[in-house]
Motif scaffolding. Structure first.
Motif, PDB file in Angstrom:
ATOM      1  N   VAL A 244       0.773  -1.182   0.007  1.00  0.00           N
ATOM      2  CA  VAL A 244       0.020   0.163  -0.206  1.00  0.00           C
ATOM      3  C   VAL A 244       0.722   1.398   0.107  1.00  0.00           C
ATOM      4  N   GLY A 245       2.038   1.279   0.716  1.00  0.00           N
ATOM      5  CA  GLY A 245       2.852   2.495   0.672  1.00  0.00           C
ATOM      6  C   GLY A 245       3.412   2.567  -0.576  1.00  0.00           C
ATOM      7  N   MET A 246       3.779   1.690  -1.409  1.00  0.00           N
ATOM      8  CA  MET A 246       4.331   1.828  -2.843  1.00  0.00           C
ATOM      9  C   MET A 246       3.234   2.322  -3.694  1.00  0.00           C
ATOM     10  N   TYR A 247       1.977   1.893  -3.456  1.00  0.00           N
ATOM     11  CA  TYR A 247       0.921   2.466  -4.302  1.00  0.00           C
ATOM     12  C   TYR A 247       0.472   4.016  -3.804  1.00  0.00           C
ATOM     13  N   VAL A 248       0.938   4.357  -2.649  1.00  0.00           N
ATOM     14  CA  VAL A 248       0.638   5.764  -2.177  1.00  0.00           C
ATOM     15  C   VAL A 248       1.635   6.816  -3.101  1.00  0.00           C
ATOM     16  N   LEU A 249       2.580   6.279  -3.239  1.00  0.00           N
ATOM     17  CA  LEU A 249       3.883   7.008  -3.784  1.00  0.00           C
ATOM     18  C   LEU A 249       3.610   7.098  -5.359  1.00  0.00           C
ATOM     19  N   ALA A 250       3.640   7.842  -6.026  1.00  0.00           N
ATOM     20  CA  ALA A 250       3.538   8.052  -7.509  1.00  0.00           C
ATOM     21  C   ALA A 250       4.789   7.696  -8.383  1.00  0.00           C
ATOM     22  N   LEU A 251       4.983   6.286  -8.325  1.00  0.00           N
ATOM     23  CA  LEU A 251       5.918   5.258  -8.776  1.00  0.00           C
ATOM     24  C   LEU A 251       5.535   5.155 -10.392  1.00  0.00           C
ATOM     25  N   THR A 252       6.751   5.295 -11.114  1.00  0.00           N
ATOM     26  CA  THR A 252       6.441   4.640 -12.678  1.00  0.00           C
ATOM     27  C   THR A 252       7.758   3.667 -12.824  1.00  0.00           C
ATOM     28  N   GLY A 253       7.537   3.146 -14.047  1.00  0.00           N
ATOM     29  CA  GLY A 253       8.526   2.276 -14.649  1.00  0.00           C
ATOM     30  C   GLY A 253       8.599   0.690 -13.879  1.00  0.00           C
ATOM     31  N   TRP A 254       9.900   0.540 -13.704  1.00  0.00           N
ATOM     32  CA  TRP A 254      10.033  -0.977 -12.642  1.00  0.00           C
ATOM     33  C   TRP A 254       9.276  -0.922 -11.558  1.00  0.00           C
ATOM     34  N   LEU A 255       9.476   0.090 -10.676  1.00  0.00           N
ATOM     35  CA  LEU A 255       8.895   0.228  -9.427  1.00  0.00           C
ATOM     36  C   LEU A 255       7.212   0.162  -9.411  1.00  0.00           C
ATOM     37  N   ALA A 256       6.686   0.745 -10.599  1.00  0.00           N
ATOM     38  CA  ALA A 256       5.250   0.332 -10.597  1.00  0.00           C
ATOM     39  C   ALA A 256       5.080  -1.014 -10.790  1.00  0.00           C
ATOM     40  N   THR A 257       5.770  -1.704 -11.638  1.00  0.00           N
ATOM     41  CA  THR A 257       5.650  -3.348 -11.808  1.00  0.00           C
ATOM     42  C   THR A 257       5.720  -3.992 -10.419  1.00  0.00           C
ATOM     43  N   LEU A 258       7.124  -3.585  -9.644  1.00  0.00           N
ATOM     44  CA  LEU A 258       7.503  -4.161  -8.591  1.00  0.00           C
ATOM     45  C   LEU A 258       5.937  -4.071  -7.414  1.00  0.00           C
ATOM     46  N   ARG A 259       5.416  -2.737  -7.447  1.00  0.00           N
ATOM     47  CA  ARG A 259       4.308  -2.771  -6.462  1.00  0.00           C
ATOM     48  C   ARG A 259       3.170  -3.549  -6.898  1.00  0.00           C
ATOM     49  N   PHE A 260       3.092  -3.920  -7.973  1.00  0.00           N
ATOM     50  CA  PHE A 260       1.904  -4.483  -8.368  1.00  0.00           C
ATOM     51  C   PHE A 260       2.132  -6.105  -7.813  1.00  0.00           C
ATOM     52  N   TRP A 261       3.437  -6.534  -7.819  1.00  0.00           N
ATOM     53  CA  TRP A 261       3.477  -7.974  -7.476  1.00  0.00           C
ATOM     54  C   TRP A 261       3.660  -7.983  -5.891  1.00  0.00           C
ATOM     55  N   ALA A 262       4.109  -6.852  -5.265  1.00  0.00           N
ATOM     56  CA  ALA A 262       3.900  -6.727  -3.840  1.00  0.00           C
ATOM     57  C   ALA A 262       2.511  -6.799  -3.537  1.00  0.00           C
ATOM     58  N   MET A 263       1.529  -6.100  -4.234  1.00  0.00           N
ATOM     59  CA  MET A 263       0.209  -6.043  -3.752  1.00  0.00           C
ATOM     60  C   MET A 263      -0.412  -7.478  -3.971  1.00  0.00           C
ATOM     61  N   ALA A 264       0.067  -8.206  -5.067  1.00  0.00           N
ATOM     62  CA  ALA A 264      -0.414  -9.478  -5.355  1.00  0.00           C
ATOM     63  C   ALA A 264      -0.226 -10.499  -4.122  1.00  0.00           C
ATOM     64  N   ALA A 265       1.167 -10.467  -3.745  1.00  0.00           N
ATOM     65  CA  ALA A 265       1.575 -11.275  -2.676  1.00  0.00           C
ATOM     66  C   ALA A 265       0.503 -11.008  -1.344  1.00  0.00           C
ATOM     67  N   ALA A 266       0.532  -9.561  -1.160  1.00  0.00           N
ATOM     68  CA  ALA A 266      -0.084  -9.232   0.016  1.00  0.00           C
ATOM     69  C   ALA A 266      -1.816  -9.821   0.120  1.00  0.00           C
ATOM     70  N   VAL A 267      -2.361  -9.786  -1.375  1.00  0.00           N
ATOM     71  CA  VAL A 267      -3.673 -10.428  -1.277  1.00  0.00           C
ATOM     72  C   VAL A 267      -3.705 -11.947  -1.213  1.00  0.00           C
ATOM     73  N   VAL A 268      -2.621 -12.446  -1.557  1.00  0.00           N
ATOM     74  CA  VAL A 268      -2.512 -13.969  -1.415  1.00  0.00           C
ATOM     75  C   VAL A 268      -2.367 -14.254   0.087  1.00  0.00           C
ATOM     76  N   LEU A 269      -1.488 -13.535   0.730  1.00  0.00           N
ATOM     77  CA  LEU A 269      -1.397 -13.771   2.214  1.00  0.00           C
ATOM     78  C   LEU A 269      -2.600 -13.464   2.990  1.00  0.00           C
ATOM     79  N   THR A 270      -3.403 -12.578   2.395  1.00  0.00           N
ATOM     80  CA  THR A 270      -4.731 -11.938   3.216  1.00  0.00           C
ATOM     81  C   THR A 270      -5.698 -13.172   3.247  1.00  0.00           C
ATOM     82  N   VAL A 271      -5.789 -13.829   1.879  1.00  0.00           N
ATOM     83  CA  VAL A 271      -6.874 -14.997   1.850  1.00  0.00           C
ATOM     84  C   VAL A 271      -6.412 -16.138   2.627  1.00  0.00           C
ATOM     85  N   LEU A 272      -4.974 -16.460   2.547  1.00  0.00           N
ATOM     86  CA  LEU A 272      -4.400 -17.723   3.131  1.00  0.00           C
ATOM     87  C   LEU A 272      -4.653 -17.593   4.801  1.00  0.00           C
TER      88      LEU A 272
END
Length: 301
Positions: A244-272
């Motif tokens: 969420v902290g990475m999404y709050v920042l206005a990131l672009t490029g590979w950092l924006a891709t990295l935050r996507f995967w970080a959020m995906a991991a957060a969602v998986v851990l949330t469900v499990l």
């Protein structure tokens, strides 16, 4: 001639009896007893002997009174010392108001550093929302300030619980306010991001739905026991904070891709972790029901 020496002897014995009575209580007591026995057996009262017995008896009585007075003073001293130490006679017992004072101290302990950090995190929520939505929510500078407020809130979330457990600062207020502050800052961030179009709404619904559902589940099974926080739950909280902290920042490029995967991991851990809490709640409820049935059978038997 024989009577004169006898009286003289009696005078001498009486004279000797006085110093003996003055010198030693035991000796004077013995002399008085012998003098009394002599006068009774002889049938003739002897002034010297009786005087000596009287004087020695008086001295013995005075000595006994002094001794008993000394004992009484010692008793009074010990009693006074007992009263001085405990406030009540009979030994060092706690005062009646000790429990009241202890309760007042525990009540005053609500104002501690752990609860202060929790209140700070609650106060950061409206400031964070204002910074996120400033200038339409797309000002990089305002988003950076919003990230700083979010980071402070997440860091205080880690420290207030640690301080409360380490230094015994756990209070009823902290038990209620701490989870509210955690969900308030996370929920505000997710809703702001989804309203700005930076994060899909289904992600916000999954994360917030899981948090609210687990909180409700804890209350439902609390009569059977408490579901402890697992390592997976702590990892989930950390991953959510980073994503969420990475999404709050206005990131672009590979950092924006990295935050996507970080959020995906957060969602998986949330469900499990949510499913694991449901399993723990079911097991806890079954154990509680079995224990109650066993206790009722023992009572009937």
């Amino acid at each position: 001639m024989t009577g004169v020496p006898a009286s003289a002897a009696g005078g001498t014995s009486s004279a000797n009896g006085a110093p003996a009575s003055a010198g030693s209580g035991a000796a004077s007591g013995g002399a008085s007893s012998r003098g009394m026995s002599g006068s009774v057996s002889g049938g003739v009262p002897s002034g010297g002997v009786s005087a000596g017995g009287a004087s020695s008896g008086g001295a013995s009585a005075v000595g006994g009174s002094v001794g008993s007075a000394s004992l009484d003073s010692a008793s009074v001293g010990s009693a006074s010392s007992g009263v001085g130490e405990s406030g009540l006679p009979g030994g060092p017992r706690p005062a009646r108001g000790a429990k009241v004072v202890a309760a007042a101290v525990n009540q005053a302990s609500v104002w501690n550093i752990a609860n202060f950090l929790t209140m700070l995190r609650l106060l950061l929520v409206p400031g964070f929302v204002a910074l996120m939505l400033a200038d339409g929510g797309y000002d990089p500078a305002m988003r950076s300030f919003a990230w700083a407020a979010f980071a402070i809130a997440m860091i205080t979330d880690l420290f207030d619980g640690h301080l409360a457990r380490t230094y015994d600062l756990v209070t009823d207020f902290g038990k209620i306010a701490d989870p509210i502050a955690d969900k308030a800052i996370m929920g505000a961030a997710l809703i702001c991001l989804s309203s700005l179009g930076d994060l899909p709404w289904w992600v916000t619904v999954v994360i917030l739905g899981r948090e609210l559902g687990i909180t409700l589940l804890r209350f439902l099974v609390i009569r059977y026991g408490v579901i402890p926080a697992s390592r997976g739950g702590k990892l989930k909280t950390l991953t959510q904070g980073v994503a969420v902290g990475m999404y709050v920042l206005a990131l672009t490029g590979w950092l924006a891709t990295l935050r996507f995967w970080a959020m995906a991991a957060a969602v998986v851990l949330t469900v499990l972790t949510g499913l694991d809490y449901v399993r723990q709640a079911i097991v806890l409820r079954r154990q509680g029901i079995a224990e109650r049935m066993a206790a009722s059978e023992e009572t009937e038997a």
